[in-house]
Design a protein around this motif. Structure first.
Motif: not given
Length: 345
Positions: A213-218, A234-238
């Motif tokens: 399972v994976n998460l997208f950083n956006g 990108l780069g502000e969520v995770l």
């Protein structure tokens, strides 16, 4: 004992569910998710909240995942964004592997996520040679597809086998790191992950076995834009402080996997040297927060690797000496060594 069985036991097979934070969730699959030819019900996967799916396409020279076409089409029909990946075998031509991968990609429904280079085996190459191999592959796949590829790897491999080069930091990163919170220690000069493979043990509705399972950083919109080759920031969520309890609840063993592995690695090295009985590893693993069943599975994996002469002692020594790696990093290393040994055995 299979690699999937160990990881499923170790992490307690948390059930993947719909989630409430901004980061889209997805899966990646290979033939492992089709035991004895079992099908995946992609509509159930999608209904469980998974927004995207990476499907293994090729490996090395001459291997095409027999489920690639069907999984890609069925996931797309279920409303998911689809992607693919190529597992690198650096002992063979990078150019030839890129050509085979590109040919298979041409059969995948569009639009799709960018192509992915999965690099986690060094085989006989040192850091300089391996960097040259990666450079050749990403350059060729970009020429053939017109798209900037994603690089999938894990922390220890990149720092040790790639000498932590920052040459490829302009490529999107998909990082495997089995932890309950986004890792702070990102290798290779990257300042963020584009995708984060958080675990490889999730029980996903529609699949008969566990999956990554994976998460997208956006955001959802940024994922759509990224798939369409629109440049997104990108780069502000995770971020390292994010609370991931909303995604299926906190998993105790994921907390353990984020802990330093030095004590457990030291015990494994002591077993390999004959200075410690292998059964004592159970106690050490439990002391790190791992339950008795999963701890026993770790012991069995180590026992099997030792029996076949495959225990990666030099890598374990590096992990022990640096003291900079997690238990999750250790498990990825051992899993990869076992997979590689099974493939060439």
């Amino acid at each position: 004992m299979t690699a999937l069985a160990l990881v499923a036991a170790l992490l307690g097979a948390p059930k993947a569910a719909a989630f409430s934070i901004a980061s889209p969730q997805g899966v990646d699959v290979a033939s492992w998710q089709h035991p004895e030819g079992a099908a995946i019900n992609w509509r159930e996967v999608s209904a469980a909240g998974h927004r995207f799916a990476f499907v293994k396409a090729t490996e090395g020279i001459g291997y095409i995942n027999p489920y690639f076409a069907a999984d890609s089409q069925q996931a797309r029909n279920a409303g998911m964004l689809i992607g693919s990946y190529h597992m690198a075998r650096p002992n063979y031509s990078a150019t030839a592997q890129a050509a085979e991968y590109a040919a298979v990609l041409a059969t995948q429904p569009q639009p799709s996520l960018p192509p992915v280079l999965d690099i986690e085996y060094a085989e006989d190459l040192g850091p300089v040679e391996l960097s040259a191999w990666v450079r050749e592959f990403v350059t060729e796949i970009e020429r053939l597809t017109g798209r900037t590829p994603i690089i999938y790897t894990y922390r220890y491999f990149w720092q040790k086998n790639m000498a932590n080069t920052s040459e490829f930091s302009d490529y999107p990163l998909w990082l495997a790191a089995y932890e309950n919170r986004p890792p702070r220690d990102i290798p290779g000069g990257w300042n963020h992950m584009t995708f984060w493979q958080r675990a490889d043990n999730a029980v996903v509705p529609g699949m008969v076995t566990v999956a990554d399972v994976n998460l997208f950083n956006g955001s959802e919109q940024q994922l759509d834009d990224f798939s369409a080759d629109i440049d997104v920031h990108l780069g502000e969520v995770l971020t390292a402080g994010i609370d991931l309890d909303a995604i299926g609840g906190r998993v105790t063993e994921l907390e353990a996997l984020g802990s330093n592995n030095r004590e457990l690695v030291g015990a494994i090295l002591a077993v390999a040297a004959g200075a410690l009985a292998i059964g004592a590893l159970v106690v050490v693993a439990q002391s790190q927060g791992i339950d008795i069943g999963p701890a026993t599975e770790i012991v069995e994996r180590v026992r099997e690797l030792i029996a076949h002469g495959d225990l990666p002692v030099p890598d374990l020594q590096v992990m022990f000496q640096t003291g900079d790696y997690t238990i999750g990093d250790l498990l990825i290393l051992l899993k990869n060594v076992q997979h590689f040994a099974e493939q060439i055995g």
